[in-house]
Motif scaffolding. Sequence first.
Motif, PDB file in Angstrom:
ATOM      1  N   MET A  82     -10.500  11.770 -13.476  1.00 30.43           N
ATOM      2  CA  MET A  82     -10.946  10.724 -12.898  1.00 30.43           C
ATOM      3  C   MET A  82     -12.688   9.841 -12.628  1.00 30.43           C
ATOM      4  N   CYS A  83     -13.247  10.155 -12.137  1.00 32.71           N
ATOM      5  CA  CYS A  83     -14.620   9.887 -12.560  1.00 32.71           C
ATOM      6  C   CYS A  83     -15.054   9.462 -13.818  1.00 32.71           C
ATOM      7  N   ALA A  99      -8.678   3.961 -10.452  1.00 33.15           N
ATOM      8  CA  ALA A  99      -9.138   4.803  -9.622  1.00 33.15           C
ATOM      9  C   ALA A  99      -7.263   4.557  -8.250  1.00 33.15           C
ATOM     10  N   ALA A 100      -7.057   3.511  -7.935  1.00 31.92           N
ATOM     11  CA  ALA A 100      -6.153   3.145  -7.547  1.00 31.92           C
ATOM     12  C   ALA A 100      -4.376   4.226  -8.650  1.00 31.92           C
ATOM     13  N   ARG A 101      -4.995   3.533  -9.951  1.00 37.51           N
ATOM     14  CA  ARG A 101      -3.865   2.988 -10.761  1.00 37.51           C
ATOM     15  C   ARG A 101      -3.933   4.708 -10.713  1.00 37.51           C
ATOM     16  N   PHE A 102      -4.683   5.450 -11.220  1.00 38.41           N
ATOM     17  CA  PHE A 102      -5.218   6.784 -11.777  1.00 38.41           C
ATOM     18  C   PHE A 102      -4.275   7.504 -10.634  1.00 38.41           C
ATOM     19  N   TYR A 103      -4.713   7.674  -9.520  1.00 34.88           N
ATOM     20  CA  TYR A 103      -3.499   8.310  -8.711  1.00 34.88           C
ATOM     21  C   TYR A 103      -2.413   8.066  -8.300  1.00 34.88           C
ATOM     22  N   GLY A 104      -1.891   6.917  -8.874  1.00 36.20           N
ATOM     23  CA  GLY A 104      -0.440   6.228  -8.655  1.00 36.20           C
ATOM     24  C   GLY A 104       0.548   7.306  -9.699  1.00 36.20           C
ATOM     25  N   LEU A 105      -0.218   7.672 -10.573  1.00 43.67           N
ATOM     26  CA  LEU A 105       0.246   8.488 -11.889  1.00 43.67           C
ATOM     27  C   LEU A 105       0.942   9.929 -11.257  1.00 43.67           C
ATOM     28  N   PRO A 107       2.657  11.667  -9.273  1.00 48.20           N
ATOM     29  CA  PRO A 107       3.924  12.375  -7.642  1.00 48.20           C
ATOM     30  C   PRO A 107       3.023  12.214  -6.541  1.00 48.20           C
ATOM     31  N   GLY A 108       2.997  12.256  -5.201  1.00 50.94           N
ATOM     32  CA  GLY A 108       2.499  12.364  -3.952  1.00 50.94           C
ATOM     33  C   GLY A 108       1.407  12.313  -3.978  1.00 50.94           C
ATOM     34  N   GLY A 109       0.568  12.319  -5.370  1.00 46.20           N
ATOM     35  CA  GLY A 109      -0.789  11.347  -5.519  1.00 46.20           C
ATOM     36  C   GLY A 109      -0.969  10.528  -3.336  1.00 46.20           C
ATOM     37  N   PRO A 110      -2.256  10.126  -3.026  1.00 51.82           N
ATOM     38  CA  PRO A 110      -2.250   9.231  -2.512  1.00 51.82           C
ATOM     39  C   PRO A 110      -2.830   8.400  -2.891  1.00 51.82           C
ATOM     40  N   ASP A 111      -1.897   7.376  -2.142  1.00 50.16           N
ATOM     41  CA  ASP A 111      -1.428   5.268  -2.725  1.00 50.16           C
ATOM     42  C   ASP A 111      -2.773   4.847  -1.541  1.00 50.16           C
ATOM     43  N   LEU A 112      -3.692   4.839  -2.469  1.00 56.84           N
ATOM     44  CA  LEU A 112      -5.571   3.630  -2.280  1.00 56.84           C
ATOM     45  C   LEU A 112      -4.914   2.404  -3.178  1.00 56.84           C
ATOM     46  N   ALA A 113      -6.034   1.827  -2.481  1.00 53.98           N
ATOM     47  CA  ALA A 113      -5.869   0.172  -2.923  1.00 53.98           C
ATOM     48  C   ALA A 113      -6.700  -0.770  -2.922  1.00 53.98           C
ATOM     49  N   ILE A 114      -7.508  -1.174  -3.200  1.00 59.65           N
ATOM     50  CA  ILE A 114      -8.239  -2.504  -2.907  1.00 59.65           C
ATOM     51  C   ILE A 114      -8.043  -3.727  -3.418  1.00 59.65           C
ATOM     52  N   GLN A 115      -7.901  -4.319  -2.165  1.00 60.34           N
ATOM     53  CA  GLN A 115      -7.133  -5.712  -2.624  1.00 60.34           C
ATOM     54  C   GLN A 115      -9.004  -6.530  -2.003  1.00 60.34           C
ATOM     55  N   THR A 116      -8.888  -8.235  -1.980  1.00 60.86           N
ATOM     56  CA  THR A 116     -10.204  -8.794  -1.477  1.00 60.86           C
ATOM     57  C   THR A 116      -9.237 -10.037   0.137  1.00 60.86           C
ATOM     58  N   GLU A 125     -14.242 -10.027   2.190  1.00 59.59           N
ATOM     59  CA  GLU A 125     -14.274  -8.701   2.546  1.00 59.59           C
ATOM     60  C   GLU A 125     -13.436  -7.866   1.176  1.00 59.59           C
ATOM     61  N   ALA A 126     -13.375  -6.608   0.662  1.00 65.64           N
ATOM     62  CA  ALA A 126     -12.927  -5.805   0.361  1.00 65.64           C
ATOM     63  C   ALA A 126     -12.408  -5.007   0.810  1.00 65.64           C
ATOM     64  N   VAL A 127     -11.458  -4.308   0.890  1.00 68.36           N
ATOM     65  CA  VAL A 127     -10.209  -3.823   2.009  1.00 68.36           C
ATOM     66  C   VAL A 127      -9.912  -2.528   0.826  1.00 68.36           C
ATOM     67  N   PHE A 128     -10.427  -1.507   0.987  1.00 65.33           N
ATOM     68  CA  PHE A 128     -10.032   0.131   0.113  1.00 65.33           C
ATOM     69  C   PHE A 128      -9.607   0.961   1.400  1.00 65.33           C
ATOM     70  N   SER A 129      -8.011   0.597   1.068  1.00 64.93           N
ATOM     71  CA  SER A 129      -7.043   1.507   1.968  1.00 64.93           C
ATOM     72  C   SER A 129      -6.111   2.734   1.585  1.00 64.93           C
ATOM     73  N   VAL A 130      -5.679   3.773   2.440  1.00 66.81           N
ATOM     74  CA  VAL A 130      -5.150   4.733   2.153  1.00 66.81           C
ATOM     75  C   VAL A 130      -3.981   4.413   2.882  1.00 66.81           C
ATOM     76  N   ARG A 131      -2.745   4.143   2.057  1.00 66.03           N
ATOM     77  CA  ARG A 131      -1.630   4.139   3.056  1.00 66.03           C
ATOM     78  C   ARG A 131      -0.173   5.295   2.729  1.00 66.03           C
TER      79      ARG A 131
END
Length: 367
Positions: A82-83, A99-105, A107-116, A125-131
């Motif tokens: 991923m790096c 990176a968020a889209r990479f882990y979304g590929l 199944p069972g991976g962390p649901d990461l998201a970045i939004q402004t 603010e940039a908000v990086f979340s683990v949902r």
Amino acid sequence: MSRLTIAMHHVRAALSGARRLGIDTLPLLQAAHIPPLLLGDDRARVTPDQFTRLIKALHHATDDEFLGLGPTPSRRGTFAMMCHACLGCPDLGAVLDRAARFYGLFPGGPDLAIQTVTGGDGTDEAVFSVRSDLRPYDEGHFLSECLLIIWHRLSSWLIGRRIPLRWARFAYPAPAHAREYDVLFGCPVRFGARYTAAGWDARWLAAPVVRDEDALTRMLRRAPADLLSRRDYGTTVADQVRRTLVQALRAESAAPLPDVSAVAARLAVSPATLRRRLRAEATSYQQLKDAVRRDAAIASLAAGQEPIAELAARIGFSQDTAFLRAFRRWTGTTPGAYRSNGPPDGPKPSGPSCPVHSGPEVLGQRS
């Protein structure tokens, strides 16, 4: 040198995945040179080096970058790939989106998201979340918290600048060790949120990526130490006081640690103002001083070379007995329980991997 130590809660949380998988954890503790008897004392702590060795041993034993703490294993090398996939991105915003889209590929991976979003002060603010709901597996919230830490510090590493966090929030009630979090994240924290996330100034998303393949290879080779075990000081007043005390202790002089008036002068505020600001952060000068001395003592005892009398004098105790009483108050046990018997011989990780996903002074904190 005084380094932030790690609460025993995080040791138990890191071990929980291996226990769930039926892995004997005693050899893992022995490989990290962590006395197993310390596990039962909530006041006990370990050094960053001990914790790093434990994570490496766990990574080897579980064969999982998520250490058995996720719904499905993450194959070793996933984080490294991923790096590499993100290294060609023009800026940090593109990195986090990829990176968020990479882990979304997976199944069972962390649901990461970045939004402004627009913050309370009207700035972006940039908000990086683990949902992801990891509760059935990550009972101690170790994996979700490490994901926040890793991505904040990896982001800073990629752009070559330390990104100050504005806040961090967590999707669960405040735990018994809640006071650890302000030092862990270096920013105001809140519990009981809708999801686990951290926020920083959105302008950092436009910062260009400055690392190349060679630098990435070196960083991955040093993981987890380079991300989870490296503590970037935050922006709180408590962090500034701690840093001042640590620097004084590193001076290796016979002079005692500076008192609250001397620290206030260095920070260009009055002693009354410093005390008031520390109270607002739910701490005090004495608590911070004790934490710095405690961490220095634990690090020395784990190294196993400095006589206790010399250690006591170096961190500001005129009598051994006063040091022994203070150490028991700080950690719940005696210096002898921490004394190292020599370097550990533990399993070595194979190949570059993710710092949690292979294994915070990440999780180093304040008492």
